[in-house]
Enzyme design. Structure first.
Site, mmCIF file in Angstrom:
data_model
loop_
_atom_site.group_PDB
_atom_site.id
_atom_site.type_symbol
_atom_site.label_atom_id
_atom_site.label_comp_id
_atom_site.label_asym_id
_atom_site.label_seq_id
_atom_site.Cartn_x
_atom_site.Cartn_y
_atom_site.Cartn_z
ATOM 1 N N ASP B 68 0.811 -1.221 0.000
ATOM 2 C CA ASP B 68 0.000 0.000 0.000
ATOM 3 C C ASP B 68 0.844 1.271 0.000
ATOM 4 O O ASP B 68 2.025 1.241 0.336
ATOM 5 C CB ASP B 68 -0.826 0.040 1.291
ATOM 6 C CG ASP B 68 -2.150 -0.648 1.108
ATOM 7 O OD1 ASP B 68 -2.350 -1.254 0.048
ATOM 8 O OD2 ASP B 68 -2.969 -0.568 2.038
ATOM 9 N N LYS B 90 -3.759 3.383 -2.578
ATOM 10 C CA LYS B 90 -4.768 4.407 -2.778
ATOM 11 C C LYS B 90 -4.673 5.312 -1.562
ATOM 12 O O LYS B 90 -4.252 4.908 -0.494
ATOM 13 C CB LYS B 90 -6.169 3.833 -2.938
ATOM 14 C CG LYS B 90 -6.523 2.722 -1.962
ATOM 15 C CD LYS B 90 -7.760 2.005 -2.429
ATOM 16 C CE LYS B 90 -8.010 0.749 -1.632
ATOM 17 N NZ LYS B 90 -8.236 0.894 -0.197
ATOM 18 N N MET B 205 -7.057 9.333 9.413
ATOM 19 C CA MET B 205 -7.509 9.862 8.118
ATOM 20 C C MET B 205 -8.572 10.953 8.300
ATOM 21 O O MET B 205 -9.578 10.983 7.595
ATOM 22 C CB MET B 205 -8.084 8.707 7.260
ATOM 23 C CG MET B 205 -7.047 7.642 6.954
ATOM 24 S SD MET B 205 -7.755 6.111 6.252
ATOM 25 C CE MET B 205 -8.453 5.316 7.711
#
Lengths: 289, 289
Positions: B68, B90, B205
């Site tokens: 990732d 991503k 996030m």
């Protein structure tokens, strides 16, 4: 090595691409463990394979290792030859006069010029009183480093096939300790908010007080049918998992005593174990994880 | 080795007490990585030294590594020579059609008889969508193992000198993701309960939606003066920490953009950084942690 990448960051390739295995890490520039320092290190949930590289490096360089009851004794076999090993355990949420003694011992050893490895189960700053130990060290002017570990109730639950989060289930998770400094249900806790804030609640050291905690959660509206799992001895070959519901756990505890230490999970993620339980016969016999 | 113990558990001493260092781990009985298996592995918050021994073992034996955006590229240098490496990142909470593609790729490779290492930042089951990937593998009959890692918002915060818990401060901590599948503030969340359930809230996030989240927390009674820390690039040499309060963070974000990925901590534990911040000049230059 074929490297296919979507970013332009430089990949730091190994100087000698033919080398492999753990042995090449002996030449890796790990931070030196200086005399007079204390390293507060998390040993992870139990399986020795879940030690971090930094934790293993510390075991190889410390002069003395002071470890808790929650550290797997198999990890102690990795202490470097000639190092001293001291047990400083306590268990069960009993009031303990020893925390102060442990901190003073760390200071004394560091001031005598030792490399002091303080090894704690799980992560030292998650319900582990590691912050208190570091505050004492800082006040005494003893230099320290903190090496985090895999916490039993967070990553460790992977060994029960239970994810702490799942996009379909929860955008949040609560970690909670089941007892306060006197071994009682923590009194400063807003149980109404805890019951409703998150679809998943993960409890540490909560076995003794579980009936009272379950009652509080249901009183404040938590569904009696909410799945509940008790994961005992996380990540070890004798790990066991009891699956029930919030409403039925009290009956279960009248019939049996699940082994401790245990992590208790409330929420629908516990049901995912049906498809995610990979830690089964044939794998769990391995003592490293 | 001097062993002083308070319990009667057997200490498993090393067969050859003269051996030391990482090299002896090459002979340790780590679980074999069989062809046709997928290992879903957490790489920890960033510092390569925070990889677990099992994660490093997997890097040494995998045929292909699919990683990732949140994985530190320095970790990729440790992949064994000859192994294939694929980037499957991503970022930023954008709707992604790729999750399904990634899962299908894992299945395809495993069914072709590869040892497939799926490497994710932090812990794969904490806001990492690892549970979804494993569900897809299980449905396809692909055998898998999960290797947990140190999560950035849990253990990783040690690198900012911020403990997730402290006995004087909190008996619980909430971990929360700051965006849902569409990148919006999660709508199913009971913000009133979140605001009051726990003295400490750790957000993943959440940078983009932080103004809206901070407003919700204050609307439901959270103290404007509550300390708030933004920890960017946890455990890496360029880690940075911005300290403010819940009430003032919106002004701060108008003036500057703290680097991402970042973990945001709300609660008095953020103040403990004043005495616990050990990750300073002289230590943070080390690329391993």
């Amino acid at each position: 090595m074929t490297v296919t990448r979507g970013t332009d960051k430089k990949v730091w390739l190994d100087p000698d691409p033919e080398e492999r295995g753990f042995s090449r890490l002996d030449a890796a520039p790990f931070p030196p463990f200086e005399p007079g320092w204390v390293w507060l290190v998390g040993a992870g949930p139990g399986a020795p394979g879940l030690l971090t590289l930094l934790a293993y490096h510390a075991l190889q360089t410390a002069d003395i290792v002071i470890y808790d009851a929650l550290v797997n004794p198999d990890v102690i076999r990795w202490v470097r030859p000639g190092a001293q090993v001291e047990f400083a355990g306590k268990r069960g949420g009993k009031p303990s006069a020893k925390q102060r003694d442990i901190s003073l011992r760390l200071i004394e050893l560091a001031q005598a010029g030792k490399r002091v490895l303080r090894l704690k189960g799980g992560d030292p700053l998650i319900f582990g009183r590691g912050a208190e130990e570091c505050e004492t060290l800082a006040a005494a002017g003893v230099p320290f480093r903190i090496v985090p570990g895999v916490s039993s109730g967070a990553g460790g639950l992977a060994y029960a096939g239970i994810p702490a989060t799942h996009r379909d289930t929860n955008h949040s998770v609560i970690f909670l300790t089941g007892h306060d400094a006197n071994g009682q249900i923590p009194s400063g806790v807003d149980w109404r908010a805890i019951a409703t804030a998150s679809p998943v609640i993960v409890m540490y050291m909560a076995m003794k007080n579980l009936p009272g905690i379950a009652e509080r959660l249901m009183t404040f509206g938590r569904d009696r049918a909410d799945p509940l799992a008790i994961v005992s001895r996380v990540s070890l070959p004798d790990q066991s998992v009891r699956e029930t519901t919030l409403g039925e756990v009290v009956c279960l505890l009248r019939e049996e005593e699940p082994p401790t230490p245990a992590i208790i999970v409330v929420g629908k993620v516990a049901n995912l174990r049906q498809s995610l339980n990979w830690y089964v016969e044939g794998l769990r016999e391995n003592s490293l994880g």
